[in-house]
Structures are given as structure tokens and as C-alpha cells.
Design an enzyme around this catalytic site. Sequence first.
Site, mmCIF file in Angstrom:
data_model
loop_
_atom_site.group_PDB
_atom_site.id
_atom_site.type_symbol
_atom_site.label_atom_id
_atom_site.label_comp_id
_atom_site.label_asym_id
_atom_site.label_seq_id
_atom_site.Cartn_x
_atom_site.Cartn_y
_atom_site.Cartn_z
ATOM 1 N N ASN A 219 0.856 -1.182 0.000
ATOM 2 C CA ASN A 219 0.000 0.000 0.000
ATOM 3 C C ASN A 219 0.897 1.239 0.000
ATOM 4 O O ASN A 219 1.326 1.708 1.055
ATOM 5 C CB ASN A 219 -0.903 -0.011 1.240
ATOM 6 C CG ASN A 219 -1.884 1.132 1.268
ATOM 7 O OD1 ASN A 219 -1.629 2.200 0.718
ATOM 8 N ND2 ASN A 219 -3.003 0.925 1.930
ATOM 9 N N PRO A 220 1.194 1.799 -1.177
ATOM 10 C CA PRO A 220 2.159 2.891 -1.257
ATOM 11 C C PRO A 220 1.756 4.140 -0.461
ATOM 12 O O PRO A 220 2.609 4.781 0.142
ATOM 13 C CB PRO A 220 2.267 3.205 -2.747
ATOM 14 C CG PRO A 220 1.298 2.354 -3.448
ATOM 15 C CD PRO A 220 0.704 1.394 -2.481
ATOM 16 N N GLN B 220 3.683 6.370 6.669
ATOM 17 C CA GLN B 220 4.464 5.771 7.755
ATOM 18 C C GLN B 220 5.890 6.312 7.753
ATOM 19 O O GLN B 220 6.433 6.656 8.800
ATOM 20 C CB GLN B 220 4.481 4.247 7.613
ATOM 21 C CG GLN B 220 5.266 3.525 8.676
ATOM 22 C CD GLN B 220 4.616 3.609 10.044
ATOM 23 O OE1 GLN B 220 3.402 3.634 10.150
ATOM 24 N NE2 GLN B 220 5.419 3.652 11.083
ATOM 25 N N GLY C 144 8.805 -4.737 7.665
ATOM 26 C CA GLY C 144 8.140 -3.673 8.408
ATOM 27 C C GLY C 144 8.732 -2.308 8.140
ATOM 28 O O GLY C 144 9.924 -2.170 7.887
ATOM 29 N N GLY D 294 8.128 0.329 10.356
ATOM 30 C CA GLY D 294 7.905 1.091 11.576
ATOM 31 C C GLY D 294 9.089 1.916 12.019
ATOM 32 O O GLY D 294 9.010 3.130 12.101
ATOM 33 N N GLU D 295 10.201 1.292 12.317
ATOM 34 C CA GLU D 295 11.325 2.010 12.907
ATOM 35 C C GLU D 295 12.450 2.308 11.930
ATOM 36 O O GLU D 295 13.151 3.308 12.071
ATOM 37 C CB GLU D 295 11.921 1.213 14.087
ATOM 38 C CG GLU D 295 11.004 1.090 15.274
ATOM 39 C CD GLU D 295 10.084 -0.123 15.182
ATOM 40 O OE1 GLU D 295 10.259 -0.939 14.253
ATOM 41 O OE2 GLU D 295 9.188 -0.236 16.024
#
Length: 173
Positions: A72-73, A79, A136, A138-139
Site C-alpha cells: 500500500n504505497p 508511515q 516492516g 515502523g522504525e
Amino acid sequence: MTNERLRAVLMAATDRFEWAKQKASANRGFGLACGFDKGGHIACCIEVSVSGSRQVKVERVVQAWDCGAVVNPNHLRNQVEGAIVMGLGGALFEEVEQANGRIQNPRLSQYRVPRFTDVPKIDVILIDRKNVPSAGAGETPIVGIAPAIANAIFSATRLRVRSMPLLPALAKA
């Protein structure tokens, strides 16, 4: 550089940033950092302006991100942008202040986090690798922010700051 994915994000970020055309001065600097974590690869180019009183403003961030296949670009771009803003706070000014065994800024109103005025122009480049499993996001996009800012500060001031948050450390340099 033998890591193809790291080379790809580095080339994408520096090309979009027009790295080769940038010229540092006493009040403008440019920094670059790249890295990988948890299956993702990032490269980050940053432009800062520095006032005579060593006040630093991040003007522009170009970050290339490879986390494998992009599902999902739009969500992924959001994010990464959020991670960049979060990374700005930790890199520049977020700090728990302590004295005599007590926290001096225990309230959120006393703890400096990024504000809308701190958010620079952000350009995120997504490298979609359909043949690589998604990792992922996230970080990992935070990995390059602090070192790229520190390199940009050095580019503008010739002062090497190695402690975070960078702004208080720069004031002491």
C-alpha cells in the site's frame, strides 16, 4: 558498495536531492546517511540552515526506502513521513532533563517535541521490490535522520556534534 539494495536507495535519494549540485556555506549544509534494519534499506539526504546563533532548521529531507514489496504505497509513504518527523525530535531536541535525581521536565508541556513549524519539506521515494518479501516500515526509516542532520550541521559549521539531542550539544560545541 556490494549491497545492491543499499546502493539503490543511496542512488535514488542522491539523484532526487541533486546531491552533486549542492554547495555548502556558512549557513547552509547538506548531510547524507544510509543504513538497513529489519529487512529494510534507507538513504537520507538532508539540507539544514544554521543561523549565527547556531540555531538549526531542517529545510528539506529526501529519503529513499526499500522494504521489499510495497503493498500500500500511500500508507507506506505516510508511515515513512511520520518516522522522519519522529526522528527529527529525537535528533534535535527531545531530552529528559534531570538534576539531583529528579526529572526537570515531567510534563508534556515542558518536553519539546516536533511542531508543525519544525517539519521540513519531505520527499519520500519508495523502491518496490516485488520479488522480495515485505518488511516492516515502523522504525527503520528513523535510522538515517540523526546522522544525516549531524553531517549537515558539520557541512555548514565544521563542528562535529556526536551527542543527541544535537541542538543542545551544538550550543556547547
